[in-house]
Scaffold this active site. Sequence first.
Site, PDB file in Angstrom:
ATOM      1  N   THR A  16       5.081   2.290  -0.800  1.00  0.00           N
ATOM      2  CA  THR A  16       4.368   3.450  -0.252  1.00  0.00           C
ATOM      3  C   THR A  16       4.591   3.578   1.247  1.00  0.00           C
ATOM      4  O   THR A  16       4.831   2.595   1.939  1.00  0.00           O
ATOM      5  CB  THR A  16       2.855   3.332  -0.514  1.00  0.00           C
ATOM      6  OG1 THR A  16       2.372   2.130   0.104  1.00  0.00           O
ATOM      7  CG2 THR A  16       2.548   3.313  -1.996  1.00  0.00           C
ATOM      8  N   ASN A  56       2.720   3.994   4.445  1.00  0.00           N
ATOM      9  CA  ASN A  56       1.363   3.797   4.960  1.00  0.00           C
ATOM     10  C   ASN A  56       1.227   4.649   6.231  1.00  0.00           C
ATOM     11  O   ASN A  56       1.832   4.347   7.257  1.00  0.00           O
ATOM     12  CB  ASN A  56       1.162   2.305   5.263  1.00  0.00           C
ATOM     13  CG  ASN A  56      -0.258   1.966   5.644  1.00  0.00           C
ATOM     14  OD1 ASN A  56      -1.070   2.852   5.873  1.00  0.00           O
ATOM     15  ND2 ASN A  56      -0.559   0.685   5.733  1.00  0.00           N
ATOM     16  N   GLU A 109      -1.854   6.199   1.757  1.00  0.00           N
ATOM     17  CA  GLU A 109      -0.526   5.726   1.371  1.00  0.00           C
ATOM     18  C   GLU A 109       0.082   6.678   0.352  1.00  0.00           C
ATOM     19  O   GLU A 109      -0.595   7.114  -0.581  1.00  0.00           O
ATOM     20  CB  GLU A 109      -0.610   4.322   0.770  1.00  0.00           C
ATOM     21  CG  GLU A 109      -1.193   3.284   1.721  1.00  0.00           C
ATOM     22  CD  GLU A 109      -1.260   1.904   1.087  1.00  0.00           C
ATOM     23  OE1 GLU A 109      -0.196   1.396   0.688  1.00  0.00           O
ATOM     24  OE2 GLU A 109      -2.373   1.363   0.976  1.00  0.00           O
TER      25      GLU A 109
END
Length: 316
Positions: A212, A214, A260
């Site tokens: 992901t 962030n 995220e």
Amino acid sequence: MQRWRGLEDIPQDWGRSVVTIGSYDGVHRGHQLIIGRAVERARELGVPSVVVTFDPHPSEVVRPGSHPPLLAPHHRRAELMAELGVDAVLVLPFTSEFSKLSPADFIVKVLVEKLHARLVIEGPNFRFGHKAAGNVSFLAELGGTYDYEVEVVDLYVRGEAGGGEPFSSTLTRRLVAEGDVEGAAEILGRPHRVEGVVVRGAQRGRELGYPTANVETLPHTAIPADGVYAGWLIADGECMPAAISVGTNPQFDGTERTVEAYAIDRVGLDLYGLHVAVDFLAYVRGQEKFASIEALLDAIAADVKRARELTGAQDA
């Protein structure tokens, strides 16, 4: 479109103009009516249109600590205003000294001496000057003295969002905070967006097979309620379908709230250090703590499947 920071940035030879003033956070559909009307009238009159707004939000100066969550940072508002055809945006630094300007002084210093307003367009509840003492009636009254006209536009649009309440930035913030990003999108006329720089997190998504981005969000950003959402991750001009997680990551006893975004089916993305945007399309589920990592992985797979379906059915 020209962008000015403070009255001193306005060109010395600036002529007559059509002006509208307000915080215009989110540039929602009600705001679009006022701004669009200013652009339309400016073109009819053959003069430029100017939007005047403030930084920081006036409430932070008048009542420190009361800064509302922001639906859009100033650069995003300027982009949206440019799309509406605005010729110039003036961001006035809202200081304690500035907040003490009387309504009459505000009119003279901003509208008359600097912007040479020919026409001012506002919503019916527009207030300005020290202690918000000025209103549209006073604005119109001084128009006779300073050779400008005032036009009032009803910005109150209604729809299903908020149970039929008039569209407003306050209602939009409430819906975002509740996780009703679809209701917020109805008011905004587009998905709610969160922006920031991609920073290194705990890397757990990568370890689980779902890396992901962030996103370190900008100060005072209006962030949706904790949960999983479908939407888009926009980076380097590319718009990618995404499954988005907002919250503290209870599976791993996290304490810091994060945003995220997993770019669906994308491999090898390196977004660290980039300024990105995350658009929220739909709420998928609340945040949960699962009995096992296997159960978590099953839930993530279902989230990604649902996000893929939702974003595939609606273009960004």
